[in-house]
Design a protein around this motif. Structure first.
Motif, short mmCIF file in Angstrom:
data_model
loop_
_atom_site.label_atom_id
_atom_site.label_comp_id
_atom_site.label_asym_id
_atom_site.label_seq_id
_atom_site.Cartn_x
_atom_site.Cartn_y
_atom_site.Cartn_z
N VAL A 89 0.96 -1.26 0.13
CA VAL A 89 0.12 -0.15 -0.01
C VAL A 89 1.04 1.43 0.10
N SER A 90 1.92 1.14 0.78
CA SER A 90 2.79 2.18 0.82
C SER A 90 4.19 1.67 1.39
N LYS A 91 5.32 2.11 1.26
CA LYS A 91 6.38 1.47 1.69
C LYS A 91 6.46 1.42 3.44
N LYS A 92 5.78 2.12 3.91
CA LYS A 92 5.41 2.08 5.43
C LYS A 92 4.49 1.01 5.89
N VAL A 93 3.93 0.15 5.14
CA VAL A 93 3.14 -0.77 5.68
C VAL A 93 3.86 -2.26 5.72
N THR A 94 3.93 -2.67 6.98
CA THR A 94 4.62 -3.81 7.31
C THR A 94 4.15 -5.15 6.57
N ASN A 95 2.88 -5.39 6.46
CA ASN A 95 2.48 -6.54 5.93
C ASN A 95 1.88 -6.48 4.58
N PRO A 96 1.89 -7.07 3.50
CA PRO A 96 1.69 -6.85 2.24
C PRO A 96 0.16 -7.52 1.93
N VAL A 97 -0.32 -8.32 2.82
CA VAL A 97 -1.70 -8.95 2.67
C VAL A 97 -2.29 -8.92 3.97
N ALA A 98 -3.54 -8.64 3.72
CA ALA A 98 -4.73 -8.63 4.75
C ALA A 98 -5.78 -9.52 4.74
N VAL A 99 -6.44 -9.94 5.66
CA VAL A 99 -7.76 -10.59 5.82
C VAL A 99 -8.76 -9.64 5.18
N GLY A 100 -9.38 -10.49 3.95
CA GLY A 100 -10.27 -9.48 3.30
C GLY A 100 -9.73 -9.20 1.80
N ASP A 101 -8.42 -9.47 1.74
CA ASP A 101 -7.94 -9.16 0.42
C ASP A 101 -8.31 -10.19 -0.73
N GLU A 102 -8.82 -9.78 -1.89
CA GLU A 102 -9.09 -10.54 -2.91
C GLU A 102 -7.57 -10.84 -3.62
N VAL A 103 -7.34 -12.20 -3.87
CA VAL A 103 -6.16 -12.36 -4.50
C VAL A 103 -6.25 -13.49 -5.60
N MET A 104 -5.23 -13.67 -6.42
CA MET A 104 -5.16 -14.63 -7.68
C MET A 104 -3.97 -15.61 -7.02
N ILE A 105 -4.56 -17.01 -6.91
CA ILE A 105 -3.60 -18.02 -6.51
C ILE A 105 -3.40 -19.03 -7.44
N GLU A 106 -2.21 -19.76 -7.30
CA GLU A 106 -1.78 -20.80 -8.34
C GLU A 106 -1.55 -21.76 -7.38
N LEU A 107 -2.30 -23.02 -7.77
CA LEU A 107 -2.23 -24.35 -7.12
C LEU A 107 -0.81 -25.02 -6.99
N ASP A 108 -0.45 -25.73 -6.13
CA ASP A 108 0.76 -26.52 -6.11
C ASP A 108 0.36 -27.76 -6.70
N ASP A 109 1.39 -28.23 -7.57
CA ASP A 109 1.23 -29.61 -8.25
C ASP A 109 1.22 -30.67 -7.23
N THR A 110 1.95 -30.46 -6.17
CA THR A 110 2.22 -31.67 -5.52
C THR A 110 1.52 -31.81 -3.98
N ASP A 111 0.99 -30.66 -3.72
CA ASP A 111 0.41 -30.48 -2.27
C ASP A 111 -0.95 -29.98 -2.73
N GLU A 112 -2.24 -30.71 -2.59
CA GLU A 112 -3.30 -30.34 -3.07
C GLU A 112 -4.19 -29.09 -2.22
N GLN A 113 -3.64 -29.06 -1.05
CA GLN A 113 -4.01 -27.72 -0.04
C GLN A 113 -3.08 -26.50 -0.13
#
Ligand SMILES: Nc1nc2c(ncn2[C@@H]2O[C@H](COP(=O)(O)OP(=O)(O)O)[C@@H](O)[C@H]2O)c(=O)[nH]1
Ligand SMILES: [Mg+2]
Ligand SMILES: [Zn+2]
Length: 316
Positions: free
Chosen positions: A35-59
């Protein structure tokens, strides 16, 4: 790639509920724009994200992209006081749980909390819990607070997780929304959330003394479903709120009624202290702006200035 919502964040991995109906433990790899350089965590609860699934671990999955946020709430980072920490994002409203007794009301906390929701005009419902314990004097305090905060545009409710008072009204106001629950430890946040949904079963703290020093058990923010389209986000109990990550003007702009009156001040950068022709000072004197709120405002901007003074003059 799947779209999903972050429902829990531990700092090292994120639980993501994906559009396929499954839950994944997702990691982040590589660089993310904050959000800005001054924010310590890049992701928060509530964030909408695009994920890529793992080939070896289905969870397992990897977060590839964070979609644009429509809003977010940040507080001063508990570890680095000049940085901010994202509490949650993409919320419809915030529910601030508070009580007059057990622990005793810290009115200033309400005003500090509202500074966090005001930048995005997030509606706030202030819930006074533990009404079953209020005597006449406590009820007078509640009524005073209700008047004060409703006058400036917030909703105030009386509630008790124990007696059930206000629970139907609160539940109704959560319908179809994503609501952030917050408050100091021991105010009954978990107890209220448990009465709202019999599926939750959150751990509640037992407070053994009237001083109200509860230990909090929620360490990470987490989103729960009340029904298909109503979500609540539980957050760790907040001890204190400080604002060393902000500038004075951030506070000046985020006291709702001060900002609304400030168009009447002679100077556009008026801090509403000693400046001549200040509409805020006039409004406080006329009883249109609460002295309590104004006092808290002054205290917060002085805290920020004191801090910044020592930061600016580190070498002295
Ligand atoms: N008398 C009374 N006690 C309550 C009420 N809600 C919660 N408590 C008690 O307050 C303590 C803290 O509650 P908890 O839900 O863990 O608070 P949290 O730290 O805000 O999550 C527990 O001992 C609860 O039983 C209430 O409405 N009335
Ligand atoms: Mg709790
Ligand atoms: Zn002014």
């Amino acid at each position: 790639m799947l779209k999903g919502v972050v429902v829990r964040s531990t700092g090292s991995w994120y639980d993501v509920e994906a559009e396929d109906g499954k839950k994944y433990a997702a990691r982040m790899i590589g660089k993310f724009r904050l959000v800005s350089k001054k924010v310590t965590n890049p992701v928060a609860v509530g964030d909408e994200v695009m994920i890529e699934l793992d080939d070896t671990d289905e969870q397992a999955a990897v977060i590839k992209k964070i979609l644009d946020r429509r809003n977010y709430v940040v507080r001063q980072s508990p570890r680095k006081k000049h940085n901010a920490h994202l509490l949650a994002s993409n919320i419809d409203q915030a529910i601030l749980i508070i009580t007059v007794v057990e622990p005793n009301l810290k009115q200033g906390f309400i005003d500090r909390f509202l500074i966090m929701t005001e930048p995005y005009n997030i509606p706030v419902i202030i819930v006074f819990n533990k009404s079953d314990l209020y005597n006449d004097g406590d009820m007078a305090v509640y009524n005073f607070m209700k008047d004060l905060y409703e006058k400036i545009g917030y909703t105030v409710m009386l509630a008790s997780a124990d007696s059930g008072e206000g629970m139907d009204e609160l539940r109704a106001s959560l319908n179809g929304k994503i609501s952030l629950f917050s408050g100091q430890s021991g105010v009954g946040k978990s107890s209220i959330m448990n009465t709202l949904s019999d599926k939750l079963n959150l751990r509640t703290d037992y407070i053994s003394d009237r001083s109200g020093k509860g230990q909090h058990t929620t360490t990470f923010a987490e989103m729960f479903s009340l029904d298909d389209d109503s979500k609540i986000i539980d957050t760790p109990g907040i001890k204190t709120l400080a604002f060393n990550h902000l500038e004075v003007k951030d506070v000046t702009h985020n006291f709702k009624e001060l900002f609304e009156h400030s168009s009447g001040c002679k100077f556009s950068d008026c801090t509403h202290r000693n400046e001549p022709k200040c509409a805020i000072k006039d409004a406080v004197e006329a009883g249109e702006i609460s002295e309590l709120r104004y006092g808290n405002y002054l205290q917060i901007i002085e805290e920020i200035e004191d801090q910044n003074y020592w930061e600016r003059n580190k070498d002295i």
